[in-house]
Design a protein around this motif. Structure first.
Motif, short mmCIF file in Angstrom:
data_model
loop_
_atom_site.label_atom_id
_atom_site.label_comp_id
_atom_site.label_asym_id
_atom_site.label_seq_id
_atom_site.Cartn_x
_atom_site.Cartn_y
_atom_site.Cartn_z
N GLN A 107 8.25 -1.01 -11.09
CA GLN A 107 9.28 -0.21 -10.43
C GLN A 107 9.85 -0.88 -9.17
OE1 GLN A 107 6.32 2.89 -10.45
NE2 GLN A 107 7.89 4.33 -11.11
N ILE A 108 8.96 -1.51 -8.41
CA ILE A 108 9.35 -2.13 -7.15
C ILE A 108 9.19 -3.64 -7.29
CG2 ILE A 108 8.90 -2.26 -4.66
CD1 ILE A 108 9.72 0.57 -5.71
N HIS A 133 14.51 -2.51 -11.96
CA HIS A 133 13.59 -2.01 -10.94
C HIS A 133 14.24 -0.85 -10.19
CE1 HIS A 133 11.13 -5.54 -11.60
NE2 HIS A 133 12.18 -6.31 -11.40
N THR A 134 13.42 0.08 -9.73
CA THR A 134 13.92 1.18 -8.91
C THR A 134 14.37 0.67 -7.55
OG1 THR A 134 12.36 2.67 -10.01
CG2 THR A 134 13.31 3.42 -7.92
N GLU A 140 2.53 5.86 -6.03
CA GLU A 140 2.23 5.62 -7.45
C GLU A 140 3.31 4.78 -8.14
OE1 GLU A 140 1.05 9.26 -9.35
OE2 GLU A 140 -0.55 9.57 -7.89
N TRP A 141 3.89 3.85 -7.39
CA TRP A 141 4.84 2.90 -7.95
C TRP A 141 4.10 1.63 -8.35
CZ3 TRP A 141 8.44 3.46 -3.15
CH2 TRP A 141 9.21 4.62 -3.27
N THR A 142 4.58 0.99 -9.38
CA THR A 142 4.07 -0.33 -9.73
C THR A 142 4.89 -1.38 -8.99
OG1 THR A 142 5.48 -0.38 -11.69
CG2 THR A 142 3.21 0.40 -11.98
N GLU A 153 0.83 -1.21 0.00
CA GLU A 153 0.00 0.00 0.00
C GLU A 153 0.86 1.26 0.00
OE1 GLU A 153 -2.47 -0.69 3.44
OE2 GLU A 153 -4.15 -1.34 2.18
N LYS A 154 1.95 1.25 0.77
CA LYS A 154 2.84 2.42 0.80
C LYS A 154 3.46 2.67 -0.56
CE LYS A 154 3.73 2.33 5.70
NZ LYS A 154 4.65 2.27 6.81
N CYS A 155 3.80 1.60 -1.27
CA CYS A 155 4.34 1.75 -2.62
C CYS A 155 3.29 2.33 -3.56
CB CYS A 155 4.82 0.40 -3.16
SG CYS A 155 6.28 -0.24 -2.31
#
Length: 149
Positions: free
Chosen positions: A85-86, A102-103, A29-31, A23-25
């Motif tokens: 991203q994550i 990935h970030t 607005e990260w995928t 949820e924090k990700c």
């Protein structure tokens, strides 16, 4: 460069901690791709995300879906979801070949299970000489994350 964060669960279970981290990700607005060890564990995570709160759920795709548009993917495949991203690696899930796409790579493991702790240590040792930005967080008794190192 990919940030690699280790999350050492000590106060709660994976089922309690993972949805909050996801949820924090999503709030940022990260995928997100969530990689479990094996199809059975992936199915358990899939079920968890649909039912972890009576009043809510996390919409996501799994290995049976077309995940190209999904903000959250649950998979057992190390190289599926490379555009997200994550990437969460749960309880010793293997490193994907191209995790540098990935970030952030978030390695989450059960601190009550010595085998899973050993797997996380092995991943740390594998990543450390490659000059990745590694950070270790340990859960406190108050269910907060304390940065160590």
């Amino acid at each position: 460069m990919t940030q690699v964060l280790f999350y050492h669960l000590t106060a709660t279970s994976m089922a309690e901690a993972l949805p909050t981290l996801v949820e924090k990700c999503l709030d940022r607005e990260w995928t997100v791709a969530i990689q479990a060890v094996g199809q059975e564990n992936a199915r358990q995570i899939d079920d968890l995300l649909w039912s972890y709160k009576p009043e809510s759920f996390l919409v996501h795709a799994n290995d049976d879906d077309d995940a190209s548009e999904a903000d959250v993917l649950v998979t057992a495949e190390p190289n599926k979801g490379v555009a997200h991203q994550i990437r969460f690696l749960l309880d010793g899930a293997p490193l994907p070949q191209n995790f540098e796409n990935h970030t952030r790579l978030m390695i989450v493991f059960d601190g009550q299970d010595e085998e899973k702790v050993a797997l996380a240590r092995d991943q740390w040792r594998e990543l450390k000489p490659k000059s990745h930005d590694l950070t270790y967080y340990k859960q406190t008794e108050e269910d907060r994350w304390e940065r160590n190192g």
